[in-house]
Design an enzyme around this catalytic site. Structure first.
Site, PDB file in Angstrom:
ATOM      1  N   ASP A 105       1.208  -1.297  -0.165  1.00 45.16           N
ATOM      2  CA  ASP A 105      -0.469   0.234  -0.251  1.00 45.16           C
ATOM      3  C   ASP A 105       0.631   1.684   0.251  1.00 45.16           C
ATOM      4  O   ASP A 105       1.989   0.928   0.346  1.00 45.16           O
ATOM      5  CB  ASP A 105      -0.604   0.062   1.375  1.00 45.16           C
ATOM      6  CG  ASP A 105       0.079  -0.189   2.754  1.00 45.16           C
ATOM      7  OD1 ASP A 105       0.920  -0.751   2.498  1.00 45.16           O
ATOM      8  OD2 ASP A 105      -0.816   0.710   3.564  1.00 45.16           O
ATOM      9  N   GLU A 159       0.408  -1.431   5.361  1.00 43.14           N
ATOM     10  CA  GLU A 159       0.926  -0.624   6.828  1.00 43.14           C
ATOM     11  C   GLU A 159       0.853   0.526   7.336  1.00 43.14           C
ATOM     12  O   GLU A 159       1.354   1.147   7.497  1.00 43.14           O
ATOM     13  CB  GLU A 159       2.234  -0.939   6.575  1.00 43.14           C
ATOM     14  CG  GLU A 159       4.006  -1.031   6.758  1.00 43.14           C
ATOM     15  CD  GLU A 159       3.614   0.543   7.049  1.00 43.14           C
ATOM     16  OE1 GLU A 159       5.182   0.947   7.536  1.00 43.14           O
ATOM     17  OE2 GLU A 159       3.910   1.924   6.570  1.00 43.14           O
TER      18      GLU A 159
HETATM   19 ZN   LIG Z   1       6.559   2.203   4.639  1.00 48.74          ZN
END
Ligand SMILES: [Zn+2]
Length: 413
Positions: free
Chosen positions: A85, A180
């Site tokens: 992401d 994340e």
């Molecule tokens: Zn990162």
């Protein structure tokens, strides 16, 4: 080992960044955005095309794959991990990566918005990148080097190892995670299925850097209860919780203990949210320090300040709750010194000078370390992350690939 080999990390990277994988902190789904799977699916296809038969994506958007061992003896299973992401801070839609060959120094103006300039004065590291090929976005989006530089590095290392069976290494596990950037990268990792003893995230910056320390982190929630009456008949009765909350914020130290007044190894107390009504308000804080033992004194300081302020308003009361968020990964890594030692050696073999660094934040590695897989963070070359000025050097990305391959070998020696 690499004399006659040309790396393909940059080519992979240029393809991956064009796929929008922005995560969404407001979403409750897993992954937070379905489009993250668009990249994960491609990674699975490419891994399978390399001959990695077990490569697959699970329902939560996690990609797992295994490089089989090429040695007879038992060696620890090592995992390499990156996140697919990109940060919600800048658009990730329609990313147009631009390759600037043979950077000669100076500022880089981005064509789609010439007001976006990557200035050498803002990025002193650029001085070291003269002669490198740099990749930037075009000025209207982020680039997504965070963390597609890591993804491309792991993919290219996998490709190298699958096409060089003579290179001796143990079983290698690959893990690509979603979300994340919204703090949920490890939420659905199946550690049993992963089955790796030690790991490395590829989510760091300058070539040669190795991060083995993160903050230790707690959250504090303070609820302030006032006393409510009709405002027209409130004299000597009404106690306004919002005003007490505001007073508490105003009495926080102004020249120390805040993110805006600290750096290096200093910790802080940071209010991140304040909401409520006259009757009741809620203040949320994050507490950070590299030394876990120094979180408690900060929390006690905040509790004492809250007590002092609330006490001066008879009738008001408060609740004070501390929640553990994550811990400095060094507490775990110090018990397994070979994890960092091998990474240092791999960086040395890649011909780089080592830079040990501490992260003033957390990584998926800090959580993975406490979930049973000690996991420091390796460089990828990414710079200017979470912004339209993001860039990465092709040569740095290739050095990350070399470092991964060396690491695989070192663990099997
Ligand atoms: Zn990162």
């Amino acid at each position: 080992m690499f004399e006659h080999y040309s790396f393909t990390a940059a080519g992979r990277f240029m393809r991956y960044v064009q796929i929008d994988t922005q995560s969404d902190p407001q979403s409750a789904t897993q992954p937070s955005t379905e489009k993250q799977k668009d990249l994960s699916r491609i990674l699975v296809e490419e891994l399978q095309a390399m001959g990695i038969a077990d490569a697959h994506m699970d329902e939560w958007g996690y990609v797992y794959a295994t490089l089989p061992s090429t040695v007879e003896k038992e060696v620890p299973v090592i995992c390499f991990c990156s996140h697919v992401d990109t940060a919600p801070d800048a658009s990730g839609t329609g990313v147009k990566p631009i390759l600037h060959r043979n950077y000669t120094g100076g500022d880089i103006v981005l064509p789609d918005d010439p007001s976006v300039v990557i200035r050498s004065s803002d990025f002193p590291y650029l001085e070291q990148l003269k002669g490198h090929d740099l990749i930037t976005a075009s000025g209207t989006t982020l680039l997504g080097a965070d963390d597609k530089a890591g993804v491309a590095g792991i993919m290219d290392a996998a490709h190298f190892l699958m096409t060089h069976p003579e290179v001796k290494h143990g079983k290698i596990r690959i893990l690509f995670t979603p979300d994340e950037e919204v703090g949920r990268g490890t939420a659905r990792v199946d550690m049993q299925k992963l089955g790796a003893q030690f790991g490395y995230t590829l989510d760091g910056g300058e070539a040669g850097s190795l991060e083995d320390e993160t903050f230790s982190a707690d959250a504090v929630t303070i609820v302030i209860n006032g006393v409510i009456t009709h405002p027209g008949y409130a004299k000597h009765k009404l106690v306004n919780a919002l005003k007490i909350g505001g007073e508490l914020l105003a009495r926080l130290p102004k020249s120390e203990l805040s993110p805006e007044t600290t750096e290096g190894r200093q910790g802080f107390i940071h209010p991140v949210r304040f909401e409520g009504i006259a009757e009741r308000c809620v203040l949320e804080f994050i507490i950070r320090d590299f030394d876990t033992a120094l979180l408690r004194p900060k929390e006690e300081f905040l509790r004492a300040l809250t007590e002092l302020v609330v006490e001066s308003h008879p009738g008001a009361s408060y609740e004070f709750t501390i929640t553990e968020q994550y811990r400095n990964m060094k507490e775990v890594l110090d018990q397994h010194p070979q994890v960092v030692a091998h990474a240092r050696e791999a960086i040395r073999r890649a011909g780089l000078s080592l830079r040990m660094e501490s992260i003033r934040g957390g990584t998926d590695g800090s959580r993975l370390s406490f979930m049973g897989m000690p996991c420091p963070n390796l460089f990828t070359g990414m710079q200017g992350i979470h912004s339209m000025k993001e860039f990465v050097s092709v040569q740095d990305m290739n050095k990350a690939v070399e470092t991964i391959v060396h690491l695989c070998c070192i663990w099997a020696e």
